[in-house]
Design an enzyme around this catalytic site. Structure first.
Site, mmCIF file in Angstrom:
data_model
loop_
_atom_site.group_PDB
_atom_site.id
_atom_site.type_symbol
_atom_site.label_atom_id
_atom_site.label_comp_id
_atom_site.label_asym_id
_atom_site.label_seq_id
_atom_site.Cartn_x
_atom_site.Cartn_y
_atom_site.Cartn_z
ATOM 1 N N LYS A 106 0.856 -1.144 0.040
ATOM 2 C CA LYS A 106 0.068 0.076 -0.093
ATOM 3 C C LYS A 106 0.781 1.116 0.071
ATOM 4 O O LYS A 106 1.864 1.326 0.805
ATOM 5 C CB LYS A 106 -0.850 -0.126 1.356
ATOM 6 C CG LYS A 106 -2.043 0.635 1.194
ATOM 7 C CD LYS A 106 -2.747 0.312 2.552
ATOM 8 C CE LYS A 106 -4.344 1.499 2.622
ATOM 9 N NZ LYS A 106 -4.764 1.221 3.937
HETATM 10 C C1 E4P Z 1 -8.172 1.896 3.740
HETATM 11 O O1 E4P Z 1 -7.333 1.404 3.297
HETATM 12 C C2 E4P Z 1 -7.957 2.900 4.905
HETATM 13 O O2 E4P Z 1 -7.088 2.269 5.668
HETATM 14 C C3 E4P Z 1 -9.087 3.117 5.592
HETATM 15 O O3 E4P Z 1 -10.291 2.834 5.056
HETATM 16 C C4 E4P Z 1 -9.341 4.666 6.352
HETATM 17 O O4 E4P Z 1 -10.570 4.648 7.095
HETATM 18 P P1 E4P Z 1 -10.719 5.717 8.069
HETATM 19 O O5 E4P Z 1 -11.111 7.060 7.407
HETATM 20 O O6 E4P Z 1 -12.164 5.325 8.733
HETATM 21 O O7 E4P Z 1 -9.434 5.861 9.009
#
Ligand code: E4P
Length: 218
Positions: free
Chosen positions: A87
Site C-alpha cells: 500500500k
Molecule cells: C483504507 O485502506 C484505509 O486504511 C481506511 O479505510 C481509512 O479509514 P478511516 O477514514 O475510517 O480511517
C-alpha cells in the site's frame, strides 16, 4: 463486489473470515497502532499472521515517504507472503514507487485518494487497487460515493485494470451505495458488514415461523 475488512484486529478478521464472504484485508499504520503492534519485526509477523487467517489479498502500507525507502520497504513487505499487496500513498514518490513495483510484478494499493485525477495517475502507474476514501470526504461535506462512481466511470472509458477499492467506509449504507456505484471492492470495519444482515422483517418473520412450528411440534 469483493469484501475486505479494514482492521488489524485478529479476532475481527477471524470472525469475518468465518462468515465465508471475506475476500481480503486492508491495514494502515493507524490500525496497526490501534492494536498495539509496534517494532518492525512484530509488524511483519502480524502481516504474516493475517495472511495465514484469510484467503485473499492483505494490504500492508509503507511508512517511508521517499522513493528509495518506499521501494526498500515495499520489497520487504512483498517478500513476506504472496497475498501481500503493498500500500503506497498517492504522492510524487509514491507514483514512482508504484510504477517500479508494477514493473517488478509486485501488486500495489494506491491509498489516500481523494480525486479522479489522483485515481488516473494511480491507474497509469499500474496500481492493482486504487483506494478512494469515502468517509473522509463525507467528513468535509464532500461526496465520497460520487468520487467512487466517477472513478469507476473513468476507468471504464479506458479499460484500466486497476480495481476501485472504496475505503474509509463508515456505515452499512456506504457499502450499499458503493455496490450501486460499481466499486470492485469495499473495505470496511466489521460492524457495517454485519449491518447488511439486519432487517426487522427478517427478525419478526423468523420469530413467527418458529412460533408456528412450536404450536404444532411442541
Ligand atoms: C483504507 O485502506 C484505509 O486504511 C481506511 O479505510 C481509512 O479509514 P478511516 O477514514 O475510517 O480511517
Amino acid at each position: 463486489m469483493k469484501f475486505f475488512i479494514d482492521t488489524a484486529n485478529l479476532a475481527q478478521i477471524k470472525e469475518a473470515q468465518a462468515l465465508g464472504v471475506l475476500d481480503g484485508v486492508t491495514t494502515n499504520p493507524s490500525l496497526m497502532a490501534k492494536e498495539g503492534i509496534k517494532g518492525q519485526e512484530n509488524i511483519l509477523n502480524h502481516y504474516k499472521t493475517i495472511c495465514e487467517i484469510v484467503d485473499g489479498d492483505v494490504s500492508a502500507e509503507v511508512i517511508a515517504t521517499d522513493y528509495e525507502n518506499m521501494v526498500k520497504e515495499g520489497e520487504i513487505l512483498a517478500a513476506l507472503h504472496p497475498q501481500i499487496v503493498v500500500k503506497v500513498p498517492i504522492t510524487k514518490d509514491g507514483i514512482k514507487a508504484i510504477k517500479y513495483f508494477t514493473n517488478k510484478g509486485i501488486r500495489t494499493n494506491c491509498t489516500l485518494v481523494f480525486s479522479v485525477g489522483q485515481a488516473l495517475l494511480a491507474a497509469k502507474a499500474g496500481a492493482s487497487y486504487v483506494s478512494p476514501f469515502v468517509g473522509r470526504l463525507d467528513d468535509i461535506a464532500s461526496d465520497g460515493i460520487e468520487l467512487v462512481a466517477q472513478i469507476v466511470e473513468m476507468y471504464g472509458f479506458y479499460g484500466y485494470d486497476t480495481e476501485v477499492l472504496a475505503a474509509s467506509i463508515r456505515s452499512t449504507q456506504h457499502i450499499i451505495q458503493c455496490a450501486q456505484a460499481g466499486a470492485d471492492v469495499i473495505t470496511s470495519p466489521l460492524e457495517p458488514i454485519l449491518g447488511l444482515l439486519k432487517h426487522p422483517l427478517t427478525d419478526s418473520g423468523l420469530e413467527k415461523f418458529l412460533a408456528d412450528y412450536k404450536k404444532v411440534n411442541g
